[in-house]
Design a protein around this motif. Structure first.
Motif, short mmCIF file in Angstrom:
data_model
loop_
_atom_site.label_atom_id
_atom_site.label_comp_id
_atom_site.label_asym_id
_atom_site.label_seq_id
_atom_site.Cartn_x
_atom_site.Cartn_y
_atom_site.Cartn_z
N PHE A 1 0.87 -1.13 -0.01
CA PHE A 1 -0.08 -0.13 0.05
C PHE A 1 0.92 1.25 0.07
O PHE A 1 0.16 2.33 -0.35
N LEU A 2 2.14 1.07 0.28
CA LEU A 2 3.13 2.21 0.20
C LEU A 2 3.85 2.15 -1.19
O LEU A 2 4.62 3.17 -1.52
N GLY A 3 3.25 1.20 -1.98
CA GLY A 3 3.96 1.37 -3.37
C GLY A 3 5.45 0.95 -3.49
O GLY A 3 6.01 1.05 -4.21
N ARG A 4 5.75 -0.22 -2.49
CA ARG A 4 6.98 -0.86 -2.38
C ARG A 4 6.96 -2.17 -2.30
O ARG A 4 6.56 -2.74 -1.51
N ILE A 5 7.40 -3.00 -3.46
CA ILE A 5 7.16 -4.31 -3.43
C ILE A 5 8.72 -5.03 -3.55
O ILE A 5 9.17 -4.46 -4.69
N GLY A 6 9.21 -5.75 -2.67
CA GLY A 6 10.71 -6.21 -2.83
C GLY A 6 10.53 -7.70 -3.33
O GLY A 6 9.58 -8.21 -3.54
N ASN A 7 11.75 -8.42 -3.12
CA ASN A 7 11.58 -9.82 -3.54
C ASN A 7 11.55 -10.76 -2.07
O ASN A 7 11.94 -11.84 -2.02
N ASP A 8 11.32 -10.05 -0.91
CA ASP A 8 11.37 -10.60 0.13
C ASP A 8 9.99 -10.66 0.59
O ASP A 8 9.09 -9.65 0.78
N LEU A 9 9.57 -11.75 1.18
CA LEU A 9 8.00 -11.92 1.63
C LEU A 9 7.97 -12.57 3.03
O LEU A 9 8.85 -13.51 3.31
N ASP A 10 7.25 -11.63 3.83
CA ASP A 10 6.88 -12.39 5.17
C ASP A 10 5.48 -13.26 5.19
O ASP A 10 4.45 -12.73 4.69
N LEU A 11 5.69 -14.46 5.66
CA LEU A 11 4.40 -15.21 5.66
C LEU A 11 4.21 -16.12 7.11
O LEU A 11 5.29 -15.95 7.77
N THR A 12 2.85 -16.09 7.49
CA THR A 12 2.72 -16.73 8.69
C THR A 12 1.86 -17.83 8.61
O THR A 12 0.75 -17.90 7.55
N THR A 13 1.78 -18.91 9.40
CA THR A 13 0.91 -20.12 9.31
C THR A 13 0.68 -20.60 10.64
O THR A 13 1.02 -20.48 11.87
N ASP A 14 -0.65 -21.52 10.70
CA ASP A 14 -0.66 -22.21 11.86
C ASP A 14 0.10 -23.53 11.99
O ASP A 14 0.22 -24.01 13.17
N ALA A 15 0.85 -23.78 10.98
CA ALA A 15 1.61 -24.96 10.96
C ALA A 15 2.78 -24.84 11.87
O ALA A 15 3.65 -23.58 11.81
N ARG A 16 3.21 -25.72 12.85
CA ARG A 16 4.33 -25.63 13.60
C ARG A 16 5.92 -25.69 12.58
O ARG A 16 5.66 -26.25 11.72
N PRO A 17 6.84 -25.24 13.18
CA PRO A 17 8.10 -25.16 12.28
C PRO A 17 8.38 -26.40 11.81
O PRO A 17 8.66 -26.52 10.61
N GLU A 18 8.35 -27.57 12.42
CA GLU A 18 8.73 -28.96 11.88
C GLU A 18 7.88 -29.46 10.81
O GLU A 18 8.33 -29.84 9.71
N ARG A 19 6.40 -29.03 10.92
CA ARG A 19 5.58 -29.07 9.86
C ARG A 19 5.83 -28.33 8.73
O ARG A 19 5.99 -28.95 7.44
N VAL A 20 6.19 -27.19 8.97
CA VAL A 20 6.57 -26.26 7.81
C VAL A 20 7.68 -26.88 6.99
O VAL A 20 7.86 -27.02 5.58
N LEU A 21 8.54 -27.41 7.68
CA LEU A 21 9.81 -27.91 7.01
C LEU A 21 9.46 -29.19 6.11
O LEU A 21 9.95 -29.47 4.90
N GLU A 22 8.74 -29.91 6.53
CA GLU A 22 8.02 -31.05 5.75
C GLU A 22 7.61 -30.82 4.31
O GLU A 22 7.53 -31.28 3.47
N MET A 23 6.66 -29.35 4.77
CA MET A 23 5.80 -29.06 3.56
C MET A 23 6.70 -28.49 2.33
O MET A 23 6.05 -28.45 1.25
N VAL A 24 7.49 -27.64 2.93
CA VAL A 24 8.37 -26.87 1.72
C VAL A 24 9.53 -27.75 1.32
O VAL A 24 9.99 -27.50 -0.02
N SER A 25 9.80 -28.93 1.92
CA SER A 25 10.85 -29.95 1.36
C SER A 25 10.41 -30.44 0.05
O SER A 25 9.47 -30.96 -0.08
#
Length: 479
Positions: free
Chosen positions: A50-74
């Motif tokens: 909304f400030l007109g600035r889009i870079g190549n880094d994104l912050d995301l959030t999830t209900d999945a625990r970190p160990e589960r995130v690792l499994e899904m992105v693998s």
């Protein structure tokens, strides 16, 4: 709130975001959805859209625990790293995109500990509530692109105000660093800070003591490299936070009475900083900005009241350099940054030490040699340090410095000033004097360097004769 509830321009901003980040974000959103988990773009990534600035880094959030995130992105991500996994964050790279995926969480500080305690949450709304400011508490769910803004962050962006999602006292108690982040965002975005936030910062300023020096350093560095650093620095000084993280700043507010009038050093410093920034050619120069901010911090310690109501600050540049080194070291700045900023503080009065008369070639050579690789920054700092309202005096100082820069350029063409060395090296000195390595060679080298600075290039034969004469006078060789 869905995307359809946004204004036309806001809908366009969100649409542009997903045009750019698709298929990466939607792909990952589908991966999480198939496994029964939520995923959303969140925080600064949404704010910046909304400030007109889009870079190549994104912050995301999830209900999945970190160990589960690792499994899904693998197998999906090009690379994965787990340096922040203790705080619930998994980093991944996909093509040109860097994604940080953090489990819904809340964190708070034990009064006796410098490290936050992390508790995982279960809902996006609860995760957004624990964020620092409402403008960072917006999200867009994936893969459906539903816009979520339970705390009015979009309205705050429009009003250009910083407000916490919940009571600021609770937010700052959870993470005291957020008080510094308020000042940092004020400096970066030029936003006003909600009065309730300012009041909480003032009441809770001493809580910042629990935060590590490294985290404080990072926020201060981002603040001073922001587009509006004066706003952030003033907030630190006015709330009392500066007394805990940068005590030299409020000390510049020297008491001025009717009998001892002198320039307001605090205000002068902020003007110098702004004038230094105005000379930057290619983005923020952190060394120049820190030097401008700290250049006069030796004044409170060296202030003396003289006869006739005058006030002096003799050798404040030397004292200031020592204080600068101490402060930046305590803030864990890199050694090269600490050394460069301290050196600029030490040199910032050197120009005035030569008076307004004609500079000799010797004086020019010494000025350049002492500045070394900091010469261009010293030029900018010296010019920025002129804040007099006397227009004639300011113009005279500017002309004098113009003349100095011309002299430096002229001599540089002739002598390569930045590379000034004696005309005889250490081996040649040993050969002329018939001595081996030792203190005599060092003394001889200094003599030849001083001669080079004073008299310029004489030629090797003349340098040998001068060295022999020096050696006889010093008793190194028989008279």
């Amino acid at each position: 709130m869905s995307v359809s509830n946004l204004s036309v321009s806001q809908q366009k901003a969100v649409t542009d975001l997903f045009r750019r980040i698709a298929p990466v974000a939607d792909e990952l959103g589908e991966v999480f959805a198939r496994q029964g988990h939520e995923l959303a773009v969140v925080g600064g990534s949404v704010r910046d859209v909304f400030l007109g600035r889009i870079g190549n880094d994104l912050d995301l959030t999830t209900d999945a625990r970190p160990e589960r995130v690792l499994e899904m992105v693998s197998g999906w991500a090009d690379s994965v790293w787990t340096i922040g996994i203790d705080f619930g964050t998994v980093g991944v790279r996909k093509g040109d995109w860097i994604l940080e995926i953090t489990t819904y969480r809340s964190e708070s500080y034990d009064p006796r500990s410098r490290k936050p305690e992390v508790d995982y949450g279960d809902t996006l709304e609860a995760d957004l509530e624990r964020r620092d400011f409402a403008i960072n508490a917006m999200a867009v769910r994936l893969p459906g692109h539903e816009f979520v803004d339970p705390y009015g962050g979009l309205a705050d962006l429009g009003a250009k105000v910083l407000r916490t999602p919940g009571p600021p006292e609770r937010s700052f108690d959870d993470d005291p660093l957020r008080m510094l982040r308020a000042a940092r965002f004020a400096a970066q975005l030029g936003f006003a800070v909600d009065p309730a936030v300012v009041a909480a910062m003032t009441a809770m300023a001493d809580r910042i003591e629990i935060v590590s020096a490294e985290r404080i350093r990072d926020e201060l560095d981002k603040l001073i490299c922001g587009a509006f650093p004066r706003a952030g620095l003033a907030l630190l000084a006015d709330t009392g936070l500066a007394e805990h993280v940068l005590p030299e700043l409020p000390k510049l507010r020297l008491e001025i009475d009717e009998h001892h009038r002198h320039k307001d050093v605090y205000e002068h410093t902020l003007i110098v900083l702004e004038q230094a920034i105005a000379q930057e050619a290619a983005g923020p120069d952190r060394v120049l900005r820190w030097a401008a901010l700290l250049h006069d911090i030796g004044k409170p310690k060296t202030r003396r009241f003289e006869e006739g109501g005058r006030v002096s600050f003799h050798h404040h540049e030397v004292v200031g350099a020592q204080l600068t080194k101490k402060r930046l070291t305590e803030l864990r700045f890199p050694k090269d940054v600490t050394a460069d900023v301290s050196r600029l503080v030490e040199l910032h009065l050197r120009f005035h030490g030569y008076g307004t008369g004609e500079w000799t070639d010797s004086a020019v050579r010494r000025y350049v040699r002492d500045a070394g690789h900091l010469l261009e920054r010293l030029h900018k700092l010296t010019r920025a340090d002129c804040t007099t309202r006397n227009r004639r005096k300011a113009q005279a100082l500017s002309r004098t410095y113009d003349e100095l820069e011309i002299r430096i350029a002229r001599l540089a063409e002739q002598e390569e000033l930045a590379k000034i060395r004696p005309e005889l090296d250490g081996n040649e000195i040993q050969g002329v004097l018939g001595v081996g390595p030792g203190p005599v060679v060092g003394r001889a080298y200094k003599f030849l360097l001083d001669m080079r600075l004073d008299r310029g290039l004489l030629g090797k034969d003349a340098a040998r004769e001068a060295l022999l004469e020096w050696a006889r006078t010093e008793g190194v060789l028989p008279a």
